[in-house]
Design a protein around this motif. Structure first.
Motif, mmCIF file in Angstrom:
data_model
loop_
_atom_site.group_PDB
_atom_site.id
_atom_site.type_symbol
_atom_site.label_atom_id
_atom_site.label_comp_id
_atom_site.label_asym_id
_atom_site.label_seq_id
_atom_site.Cartn_x
_atom_site.Cartn_y
_atom_site.Cartn_z
ATOM 1 N N GLU A 58 0.821 -1.212 0.000
ATOM 2 C CA GLU A 58 0.000 0.000 0.000
ATOM 3 C C GLU A 58 0.852 1.258 0.000
ATOM 4 O OE1 GLU A 58 -3.056 2.269 3.007
ATOM 5 O OE2 GLU A 58 -3.161 0.068 2.901
ATOM 6 N N LEU A 59 1.891 1.286 0.841
ATOM 7 C CA LEU A 59 2.749 2.469 0.887
ATOM 8 C C LEU A 59 3.543 2.625 -0.411
ATOM 9 C CD1 LEU A 59 4.113 2.418 4.564
ATOM 10 C CD2 LEU A 59 2.280 3.821 3.600
ATOM 11 N N ALA A 60 3.977 1.523 -0.990
ATOM 12 C CA ALA A 60 4.701 1.604 -2.264
ATOM 13 C C ALA A 60 3.819 2.213 -3.341
ATOM 14 C CB ALA A 60 5.182 0.215 -2.677
ATOM 15 N N ASP A 61 2.566 1.783 -3.401
ATOM 16 C CA ASP A 61 1.645 2.330 -4.400
ATOM 17 C C ASP A 61 1.385 3.819 -4.138
ATOM 18 O OD1 ASP A 61 1.526 -0.124 -5.592
ATOM 19 O OD2 ASP A 61 -0.413 -0.681 -4.708
ATOM 20 N N GLY A 120 4.630 5.789 -5.066
ATOM 21 C CA GLY A 120 5.202 5.565 -6.387
ATOM 22 C C GLY A 120 6.495 4.787 -6.371
ATOM 23 N N VAL A 121 6.634 3.876 -5.426
ATOM 24 C CA VAL A 121 7.831 3.029 -5.340
ATOM 25 C C VAL A 121 7.545 1.725 -6.075
ATOM 26 C CG1 VAL A 121 9.419 1.798 -3.816
ATOM 27 C CG2 VAL A 121 8.512 4.050 -3.137
ATOM 28 N N ARG A 122 8.375 1.403 -7.032
ATOM 29 C CA ARG A 122 8.183 0.155 -7.779
ATOM 30 C C ARG A 122 8.781 -1.006 -6.993
ATOM 31 N NH1 ARG A 122 10.905 -3.240 -10.988
ATOM 32 N NH2 ARG A 122 9.759 -4.297 -12.669
ATOM 33 N N LEU A 123 7.945 -1.955 -6.638
ATOM 34 C CA LEU A 123 8.405 -3.128 -5.907
ATOM 35 C C LEU A 123 8.746 -4.253 -6.877
ATOM 36 C CD1 LEU A 123 5.808 -3.355 -2.984
ATOM 37 C CD2 LEU A 123 8.128 -2.396 -2.906
ATOM 38 N N PRO A 124 9.854 -4.946 -6.662
ATOM 39 C CA PRO A 124 10.131 -6.138 -7.473
ATOM 40 C C PRO A 124 9.099 -7.221 -7.166
ATOM 41 C CG PRO A 124 11.675 -5.980 -5.650
ATOM 42 C CD PRO A 124 10.887 -4.706 -5.636
ATOM 43 N N ASP A 125 8.968 -8.156 -8.062
ATOM 44 C CA ASP A 125 7.968 -9.206 -7.909
ATOM 45 C C ASP A 125 8.153 -9.968 -6.591
ATOM 46 O OD1 ASP A 125 5.732 -10.710 -9.120
ATOM 47 O OD2 ASP A 125 7.157 -12.371 -9.054
ATOM 48 N N ALA A 126 9.394 -10.097 -6.146
ATOM 49 C CA ALA A 126 9.668 -10.832 -4.912
ATOM 50 C C ALA A 126 9.062 -10.172 -3.682
ATOM 51 C CB ALA A 126 11.179 -10.984 -4.712
ATOM 52 N N LEU A 127 8.766 -8.875 -3.801
ATOM 53 C CA LEU A 127 8.151 -8.171 -2.684
ATOM 54 C C LEU A 127 6.676 -7.878 -2.908
ATOM 55 C CD1 LEU A 127 10.874 -5.571 -1.597
ATOM 56 C CD2 LEU A 127 10.217 -7.699 -0.435
ATOM 57 N N ARG A 128 6.149 -8.315 -4.061
ATOM 58 C CA ARG A 128 4.736 -8.043 -4.342
ATOM 59 C C ARG A 128 3.984 -9.345 -4.582
ATOM 60 N NH1 ARG A 128 1.449 -3.669 -5.944
ATOM 61 N NH2 ARG A 128 3.210 -2.211 -5.950
ATOM 62 N N ASP A 129 4.084 -9.903 -5.757
ATOM 63 C CA ASP A 129 3.241 -11.045 -6.114
ATOM 64 C C ASP A 129 3.849 -12.396 -5.747
ATOM 65 O OD1 ASP A 129 1.339 -9.307 -7.204
ATOM 66 O OD2 ASP A 129 2.419 -9.236 -9.110
ATOM 67 N N SER A 130 5.163 -12.450 -5.603
ATOM 68 C CA SER A 130 5.816 -13.724 -5.262
ATOM 69 C C SER A 130 6.343 -13.726 -3.831
ATOM 70 C CB SER A 130 6.970 -14.003 -6.234
ATOM 71 O OG SER A 130 6.483 -14.149 -7.547
ATOM 72 N N TRP A 131 5.697 -12.950 -2.992
ATOM 73 C CA TRP A 131 6.093 -12.833 -1.586
ATOM 74 C C TRP A 131 5.675 -14.077 -0.800
ATOM 75 C CZ3 TRP A 131 3.474 -12.814 3.053
ATOM 76 C CH2 TRP A 131 4.183 -12.371 4.158
ATOM 77 N N PRO A 132 6.477 -14.514 0.190
ATOM 78 C CA PRO A 132 7.798 -14.001 0.571
ATOM 79 C C PRO A 132 8.862 -14.434 -0.427
ATOM 80 C CG PRO A 132 7.239 -15.883 1.943
ATOM 81 C CD PRO A 132 6.022 -15.593 1.107
ATOM 82 N N PRO A 133 9.918 -13.664 -0.544
ATOM 83 C CA PRO A 133 10.940 -13.968 -1.555
ATOM 84 C C PRO A 133 11.720 -15.220 -1.214
ATOM 85 C CG PRO A 133 11.662 -12.176 -0.139
ATOM 86 C CD PRO A 133 10.237 -12.442 0.227
ATOM 87 N N ILE A 179 14.810 -1.595 -0.452
ATOM 88 C CA ILE A 179 13.628 -1.181 -1.214
ATOM 89 C C ILE A 179 12.431 -1.048 -0.276
ATOM 90 C CG2 ILE A 179 11.958 -1.900 -2.966
ATOM 91 C CD1 ILE A 179 14.333 -3.228 -4.442
ATOM 92 N N ALA A 180 12.275 -2.015 0.608
ATOM 93 C CA ALA A 180 11.172 -1.951 1.565
ATOM 94 C C ALA A 180 11.294 -0.714 2.450
ATOM 95 C CB ALA A 180 11.144 -3.224 2.414
ATOM 96 N N ARG A 181 12.489 -0.410 2.896
ATOM 97 C CA ARG A 181 12.697 0.763 3.744
ATOM 98 C C ARG A 181 12.333 2.047 3.004
ATOM 99 N NH1 ARG A 181 18.274 0.484 6.213
ATOM 100 N NH2 ARG A 181 18.895 0.667 4.036
ATOM 101 N N SER A 182 12.512 2.070 1.701
ATOM 102 C CA SER A 182 12.288 3.293 0.928
ATOM 103 C C SER A 182 10.825 3.706 0.854
ATOM 104 C CB SER A 182 12.848 3.138 -0.490
ATOM 105 O OG SER A 182 12.022 2.275 -1.274
ATOM 106 N N VAL A 183 9.893 2.835 1.243
ATOM 107 C CA VAL A 183 8.479 3.222 1.204
ATOM 108 C C VAL A 183 8.105 4.075 2.411
ATOM 109 C CG1 VAL A 183 7.939 1.089 -0.021
ATOM 110 C CG2 VAL A 183 7.447 1.247 2.448
ATOM 111 N N LEU A 184 8.989 4.161 3.405
ATOM 112 C CA LEU A 184 8.724 4.998 4.575
ATOM 113 C C LEU A 184 9.154 6.418 4.244
ATOM 114 C CD1 LEU A 184 10.028 2.544 7.322
ATOM 115 C CD2 LEU A 184 7.633 3.007 6.717
ATOM 116 N N ARG A 185 8.178 7.282 3.948
ATOM 117 C CA ARG A 185 8.486 8.608 3.427
ATOM 118 C C ARG A 185 8.134 9.751 4.385
ATOM 119 N NH1 ARG A 185 9.565 8.547 -2.178
ATOM 120 N NH2 ARG A 185 10.490 6.499 -2.585
#
Length: 360
Positions: free
Chosen positions: A39-42, A45-58, A77-83
């Motif tokens: 939710e925070l990535a969306d 505007g942070v693009r998450l790799p598939d391993a952190l979105r649809d193929s979670w857990p990596p 990448i996960a840390r970068s969604v905290l803005r």
């Protein structure tokens, strides 16, 4: 007439979620809910790799530097969604809610402020934000929460000293320990001795990581150079019987995270994690979830792994007691949790603490 114990819960049937426990090995961003990450990535505007979105857990491994680099990249990448401030407050609030739901009565969450300073005005403003959010979350959930400030062993030891002075500044004001994390192959414990001396002089617990990706020498370095009062992971100490005896004799707890040991490739499966060997040797163990955002298993899941390895409810209760005794929780808080563990083992229902009753 029914047997006297007929109403008692069957062995292995007590709920692990209601087992009161302390959680001493949980990283800040790594505690985030997966749905919150998305939710925070969306939102930002942070693009998450598939391993952190649809193929979670990596699918992860960190037994070589390339594997660790991938793990660290996903974490970054996960840390970068905290803005903004509300993102941080949400993370801590939801983490406290998750801890309460899992029976955790006391949490020591570990954070390296330098990883967030760029977006939050520096290490001091970020630390103050975290401490304020922690107090608010503790009041709302009844989970006692304290902070461990951790240095990054892949950065220069001078950076660690800066963080140690920061931790010392807040000793007694929500910060209870000083840690050392990241790839233990890229920073010997001895290089950070001066930073830990600053922290321990301020009365902070010495809680470095060691003995997961590297062997017994890494654990020995934490003990000898850093005066470790508790060690993150430390499982590889089983490879050196003399070291294992020393850890047991000195009562230095190990924060054991079975699911992450397997996910990172340290052990091929849960049955190979030396939890039973550590327990049999008399080592104090505090089960931890490490980074559930990346490993997909929270605290209760670690206790479930222990149950599947053959730990009885009596032994699981003792693991929970060990986690409480290894914590930096005030003595009255420890006493209350220990009493509730006894009640859990006896089969009695234990009340959740009222909001703020365990916060300090």
């Amino acid at each position: 007439m029914a047997p006297a114990d007929a109403a008692a819960p069957q062995e292995g049937r007590r709920s692990l979620r209601t087992l009161p426990k302390a959680h001493l090995h949980l990283h800040f961003t790594g505690s985030m809910r997966h749905e919150t990450l998305v939710e925070l990535a969306d939102r930002h505007g942070v693009r998450l790799p598939d391993a952190l979105r649809d193929s979670w857990p990596p699918h992860l491994t960190a037994t070589d530097e390339k594997g660790w680099f991938r793990f660290q990249r996903l974490y970054d990448i996960a840390r970068s969604v905290l803005r903004d401030e509300q993102d941080v407050r949400r993370l801590i609030r939801e983490t406290a809610e998750d801890e309460a739901a899992e029976g955790s009565r006391w949490l020591e969450i570990q954070v390296d402020p330098s990883g967030y300073a760029g977006r939050f005005g520096g290490i001091t403003p970020f630390t103050e934000l975290v401490l304020d959010a922690v107090q608010e979350a503790a009041r709302r959930t009844g989970v006692g929460i304290a902070v461990v400030i951790a240095a990054n062993r892949t950065r220069h030891p001078l950076d660690a000293r800066t963080l140690a002075r920061l931790a010392a500044q807040y000793a007694g004001r929500g910060v209870v320990g000083f840690g050392l994390s990241n790839d233990e192959r890229r920073g010997r414990a001895e290089e950070f001795a001066r930073a830990f001396a600053i922290a321990t002089r301020a009365g902070l617990a010495s809680v470095p990581h060691g003995g997961e990706l590297c062997g017994p020498d890494s654990v020995r370095g934490c003990l000898d150079a850093l005066g470790a009062t508790r060690i993150g992971h430390g499982v590889r100490a089983v490879e050196d019987p003399a070291l294992l005896d020393r850890i047991a004799a000195r009562g230095v707890p190990l924060e054991v995270c079975p699911a992450s040991n397997v996910a990172l490739g340290v052990y091929p499966d849960a049955s190979a994690v030396p939890l039973r060997a550590l327990f049999a040797a008399g080592v104090q163990i505090a089960l931890g979830a490490d980074d559930p955002l990346l490993f997909g298993v929270r605290l209760t899941g670690q206790y479930q792994i222990a149950r599947e390895l053959g730990f009885s409810d009596f032994e699981l209760a003792e693991l929970a007691r060990m986690s409480v005794r290894a914590s930096c929780a005030p003595s009255d808080v420890q006493a209350k949790i220990l009493a509730d563990i006894d009640a859990w083992l006896a089969g009695a229902d234990t009340e959740r603490p009222t909001a703020g009753s365990l916060a300090s």
